[in-house]
Scaffold this motif. Structure first.
Motif, mmCIF file in Angstrom:
data_model
loop_
_atom_site.group_PDB
_atom_site.id
_atom_site.type_symbol
_atom_site.label_atom_id
_atom_site.label_comp_id
_atom_site.label_asym_id
_atom_site.label_seq_id
_atom_site.Cartn_x
_atom_site.Cartn_y
_atom_site.Cartn_z
ATOM 1 N N ILE A 56 0.813 -1.216 0.000
ATOM 2 C CA ILE A 56 0.000 0.000 0.000
ATOM 3 C C ILE A 56 0.845 1.263 0.000
ATOM 4 O O ILE A 56 0.674 2.143 -0.854
ATOM 5 N N ILE A 57 1.770 1.387 0.958
ATOM 6 C CA ILE A 57 2.507 2.647 1.102
ATOM 7 C C ILE A 57 3.467 2.908 -0.066
ATOM 8 O O ILE A 57 3.546 4.042 -0.549
ATOM 9 N N PRO A 58 4.207 1.892 -0.586
ATOM 10 C CA PRO A 58 5.081 2.174 -1.741
ATOM 11 C C PRO A 58 4.310 2.444 -3.028
ATOM 12 O O PRO A 58 4.901 2.861 -4.024
ATOM 13 N N ASN A 59 2.983 2.198 -3.021
ATOM 14 C CA ASN A 59 2.182 2.384 -4.221
ATOM 15 C C ASN A 59 2.190 3.866 -4.638
ATOM 16 O O ASN A 59 2.348 4.766 -3.818
ATOM 17 N N PRO A 69 -1.508 7.714 -3.131
ATOM 18 C CA PRO A 69 -1.226 8.088 -1.736
ATOM 19 C C PRO A 69 -2.099 7.312 -0.757
ATOM 20 O O PRO A 69 -3.273 7.041 -1.026
ATOM 21 N N TRP A 70 -1.517 6.958 0.370
ATOM 22 C CA TRP A 70 -2.253 6.301 1.442
ATOM 23 C C TRP A 70 -3.052 7.358 2.193
ATOM 24 O O TRP A 70 -2.506 8.364 2.650
ATOM 25 N N THR A 71 -4.336 7.133 2.334
ATOM 26 C CA THR A 71 -5.204 8.151 2.944
ATOM 27 C C THR A 71 -5.373 7.983 4.445
ATOM 28 O O THR A 71 -6.023 8.812 5.088
ATOM 29 N N GLY A 72 -4.768 6.904 5.015
ATOM 30 C CA GLY A 72 -4.816 6.746 6.461
ATOM 31 C C GLY A 72 -5.740 5.634 6.927
ATOM 32 O O GLY A 72 -6.426 4.985 6.138
ATOM 33 N N TRP A 73 -5.758 5.463 8.224
ATOM 34 C CA TRP A 73 -6.475 4.368 8.880
ATOM 35 C C TRP A 73 -7.978 4.596 8.877
ATOM 36 O O TRP A 73 -8.454 5.731 8.934
#
Length: 332
Positions: free
Chosen positions: A129-132, A135-139
């Motif tokens: 998810i994070i290296p994608n 952007p990671w939108t959070g928990w």
């Protein structure tokens, strides 16, 4: 004139400490390219070697053994499994076969536990998810939900050294330990592992949340988990295999995963190793299966221990003694 040293031919590169020690002890020839030998290269090596050291990537069948030179008297396998060697044909030609048992027990059990957690807690999916680029939108409370492992029922198919080592680890995670084996364990061992024996593999498969494969590949275990048996498993069950790919009917397993008739699978081995079925690759991309490139025993310490056992077997044989890890056809 002194008698020439027996020639030891090794088919793959080994850890540096092992190669250094082998050079000190023997007249040894390594495969500098570290690419698996083609059939012609296997034949050429066996025609000139006094001692042959293959690995799992080398299929030593009866036709190749028939080409061996008369001086070849020992096949000192670098590995525990010998399903890639026709031991009966070797024995008929007076060639001793040895292996390296016991040294990879903890490494394989560790990786099995890791693979189990990876499938159930969706670790590879989360790790991407994070290296994608997105952007990671959070928990959030409902995102990336796996399942709790504590309290689940683990069914171990094959309760040898590795199966028992896995049982010890799984108990620490709060799993209920169940097993099927050709022979029931002694009561003291069962009690120590808090393990329940199932004489019927079918009945065990139908009741487990997780199935882990730890039996050797033999003619009797080929497709032991057949299409019929896989269908007995619960829809939300998970299957993990760090033993041999041939033990599971891979085509049937793929079809069940594609149809969501199983919750997931973790595979470190494949039926047509090293080839991986393209359907499995698609399932991995869809996060329905976790695939590893035969890493179960891949630790530096384990590989060095394997090399030590190979050298002990060679030394014992060349000194006129029975090698400690000799494999006989009756043992398979």
């Amino acid at each position: 004139m002194s008698k020439p040293q027996p020639l030891v031919i090794v088919t793959r590169r080994l850890p540096e400490p092992v190669e250094t020690r082998m050079r000190e002890l023997f007249s040894v020839q390594f495969n500098e390219s570290d690419q698996p030998f083609a059939r012609a290269e296997l034949v050429a090596a066996m025609r000139s070697a006094d001692v042959f050291v293959p690995t799992i990537t080398d299929r030593i069948d009866a036709s190749i053994l028939a080409e061996a030179g008369p001086q070849l008297r020992l096949i000192a396998n670098f590995g525990n499994g010998v399903d890639h060697i026709d031991v009966e044909a070797a024995s008929a030609r007076g060639i001793t076969v040895t292996n390296t048992p016991g040294v990879l027990t903890d490494d394989t059990a560790d990786m099995t536990m890791a693979l189990m957690l990876a499938v159930i807690r969706r670790l590879p999916e989360g790790a991407r998810i994070i290296p994608n680029e997105e952007p990671w939108t959070g928990w959030s409370p409902t995102w990336m939900l796996g399942r709790r492992i504590t309290g689940k029922r683990l069914g171990i198919v094959g309760m040898g050294r590795i199966g028992q080592a896995l049982a010890v680890r799984a108990r620490a995670f709060g799993l209920s330990i169940n097993y099927h084996n050709r022979r029931r364990l002694p009561v003291d061992t069962e009690n120590a592992l808090e393990a329940t024996y199932w004489s019927s593999l079918d009945r065990m498969l139908a009741r487990m949340d997780i199935i882990s494969i730890h039996c050797p590949h033999t003619p009797a275990t080929y497709h032991l988990l057949s299409a019929r048996r896989l269908k007995l498993m619960k829809r939300d069950a998970v299957i993990v295999n760090t033993a041999r790919g041939e033990i599971i009917d891979e085509t049937a397993l793929i079809a069940m995963l594609e149809a969501d008739e199983l919750s997931g699978a973790g595979l470190d081995v494949f039926q047509h190793h090293p080839a991986v079925n393209p359907r499995l690759l698609r399932l991995a991309k869809a996060n329905k299966v976790v695939l590893l490139p035969h890493m179960g025993s891949a630790t530096l310490e384990g590989r060095i221990d394997m090399g030590e056992k190979v050298m002990v077997n060679i030394r014992a044989f060349l000194d006129g003694h029975k090698p400690p890890n000799r494999i006989l056809p009756s043992m398979l």
